[in-house]
Design a protein around this motif. Structure first.
Motif, short mmCIF file in Angstrom:
data_model
loop_
_atom_site.label_atom_id
_atom_site.label_comp_id
_atom_site.label_asym_id
_atom_site.label_seq_id
_atom_site.Cartn_x
_atom_site.Cartn_y
_atom_site.Cartn_z
N VAL A 241 0.81 -1.21 0.00
CA VAL A 241 0.00 0.00 0.00
C VAL A 241 0.85 1.27 0.00
CG1 VAL A 241 -0.24 0.18 2.52
CG2 VAL A 241 -2.08 1.03 1.03
N LEU A 242 2.06 1.23 0.56
CA LEU A 242 2.93 2.40 0.56
C LEU A 242 3.90 2.43 -0.61
CD1 LEU A 242 3.86 2.79 4.36
CD2 LEU A 242 2.40 4.30 2.99
N ASP A 243 4.04 1.33 -1.30
CA ASP A 243 5.00 1.27 -2.40
C ASP A 243 4.41 1.68 -3.75
OD1 ASP A 243 7.52 -0.24 -1.21
OD2 ASP A 243 5.73 -1.22 -0.41
N ASP A 244 3.12 1.54 -3.87
CA ASP A 244 2.46 1.79 -5.15
C ASP A 244 2.01 3.24 -5.23
OD1 ASP A 244 0.89 1.87 -7.42
OD2 ASP A 244 -0.12 -0.04 -7.01
N ARG A 245 2.81 4.04 -5.91
CA ARG A 245 2.48 5.47 -5.99
C ARG A 245 1.27 5.72 -6.89
NH1 ARG A 245 6.49 10.60 -6.17
NH2 ARG A 245 4.89 12.19 -6.41
N GLU A 246 1.07 4.86 -7.88
CA GLU A 246 0.00 5.10 -8.83
C GLU A 246 -1.37 4.77 -8.26
OE1 GLU A 246 -1.23 4.04 -13.47
OE2 GLU A 246 0.51 3.08 -12.53
#
Length: 476
Positions: A241-246
């Motif tokens: 959830v924190l890694d996916d900027r898109e």
């Protein structure tokens, strides 16, 4: 080997942080935070927002529970106590400040309630508070900030708030509960997915505004408790959830800027939050504190009475040209905590800056309301240049017209912040005095003494319940 996601790294940081490895300044800061927060809560029990928080805590927490609502002695469930205590800590707007803004009312109550229910030690609470504040600070610094500037001009983000503290709040609860790394990772993933929306800008654009303030502290404490318990019961969280900027947290929470390296750089070895942890001498939005410092010095040094003041002119922070701060319609004591004009009018009355500032007789009194009409303000011309030099910088200038003279005061750093000016740091003795001012008349003098002593020696406390049991209302 698959690279660990951000929530997995944060889970590792949470569980790898041990009390015996915490730097002394971190331990000291955590004890100061706990003392200041309990004091703010005690001072708020008779305020509208505080009373509502207490009543809702009772409704949701039942009776005969194992966690205390501060200032009442009521023992309810951890969910009820955390909700009420979060609201109480933030009610007076006298609670500590740390980027992204306010952190403690969101991250302390859950750990405090769970810790009390489990008979946790002071060392365990200190460690949870340290982890929660460091995590919240780092995530906050990775995102948009209300004081951001662009091309030499103030550039507040269109979406902003304190929702990101849900990760620190969840970590604090999980740390006290002793959850393992896998469970905690999933709990943090769940926390990101159920985080409240960032409604700060809507709140600041509408005046007189909603009394929930920023983001309702009680609601976020319950989201964090839910996330920790859901992870413990077996729910699977979104580990990316924190890694996916898109599509992940940065996108759906509304931040324009996402710098994850700020979160992980030196995590676990370089504790950064104490340097920017600030305390509030006044129960008013932090934007006014440097002005209040100068105003207080002027009126006290010259013994100026409110009736002698012909006008007050202030130069303020650049981002406050929004309805919340320029509001002059004071319909609720809550409105008084943010209005520039009203805050300066109260400050000129030389009332001790404790819960007394929220007394309706003062807030709505003719003297304050009349002086409020003689307050003007504009943006400080060097605001952008001055805030870029140091995080604690909050440039302010004030002129008081009285007795045919103009008295001038100027500050760059407000009292309560660590800055290049040593005198701005709020000492522990000053925090104790603030605590006593808020606690007086709420709990007994002997309980005040006991709580102060116990919290300042929190690492020696074997059971948090011995402190919480002293926080019921005084019969005197």
């Amino acid at each position: 080997m698959t690279e660990k996601t951000l929530v997995e790294q944060l889970a590792g940081f949470t569980l790898d942080s041990e009390f015996d490895q915490l730097p002394p300044d971190v331990v000291d800061e955590c004890k100061r935070i706990v003392l200041d927060s309990i004091g703010c809560a005690l001072g708020a029990i008779n305020e509208p927002k505080g009373r509502i928080g207490i009543e809702y805590g009772r409704m949701t927490g039942g009776s005969g529970g194992d966690a205390t609502i501060i200032g009442t002695g009521d023992r309810v469930s951890v969910f009820g106590a955390a909700f009420a205590n979060g609201e109480l800590i933030n009610t007076l707007d006298a609670d500590a400040v740390l980027p992204p803004g306010h952190v403690t009312p969101y991250v302390l109550p859950g750990a405090l309630a769970v810790g009390e229910s489990m008979g946790a030690s002071g060392k365990e609470l200190i460690t949870a508070v340290a982890v929660a504040h460091e995590m919240s600070y780092r995530i906050g610094k990775a995102m948009d900030y209300l004081r951001d500037v662009k091309d030499g001009k103030v550039s507040p983000p269109p979406v902003y708030g304190y929702s990101s503290t849900v990760f620190g709040a969840t970590a604090a609860v999980a740390r006290v509960k002793g959850l393992n790394k896998s469970v905690l990772s999933h709990a943090l993933g769940i926390a990101g997915s159920i985080a409240p929306v960032n409604s700060f800008r809507s709140w600041s654009e509408h005046a007189p505004t909603s009394t929930i303030k920023y983001l309702m502290a009680g609601a976020l404490t319950q989201a964090a408790l839910t996330a920790a318990h859901m992870g413990e019961l077996g729910h699977r969280g979104d580990l990316r959830v924190l890694d996916d900027r898109e599509y992940g947290f940065p996108r759906f929470i509304g931040t324009r800027r996402w710098e994850p390296e700020v979160i992980t750089d030196g995590l676990g070895s370089d504790w950064r939050f104490p340097a920017e942890q600030s305390y509030k001498p006044y129960p008013h939005c932090r934007i006014l504190h440097a002005l209040l410092d100068s105003l207080t010095e002027i009126v006290e040094a010259n013994d100026i009475k409110p009736t002698e003041i012909d006008g007050i002119k202030a130069w303020v922070e650049g981002f406050v040209e929004q309805p919340l701060w320029v509001n002059r319609r004071i319909e609720h004591v809550h409105d008084a905590q943010f209005s520039i004009a009203h805050g300066l009018a109260v400050g000129a009355h030389r009332v001790p800056p404790t819960k007394a500032w929220q007394d309706p007789d003062l807030v709505f009194g003719d003297s304050v309301m009349g002086l409020m009409d003689r307050v003007t303000y504009e943006v400080h011309p060097d605001y952008v240049e001055l805030i870029s030099g140091h995080a604690a910088s909050r440039p302010a200038k004030i002129e008081v017209s009285a007795r045919g003279r103009t008295f001038v005061g100027e500050r760059r750093y407000p009292k309560g912040s660590k800055s290049p000016e040593p005198e701005t740091t709020m000492t522990t003795d000053e925090l104790v005095a603030k605590f006593r001012g808020h606690a007086e008349g709420v709990i007994s003098a002997s309980d005040i003494d006991h709580v102060v002593d116990a919290v300042l020696k929190l690492e020696t406390v074997d059971d948090l319940g011995t402190i919480m049991s002293r926080l019921g209302r005084s019969d005197g």
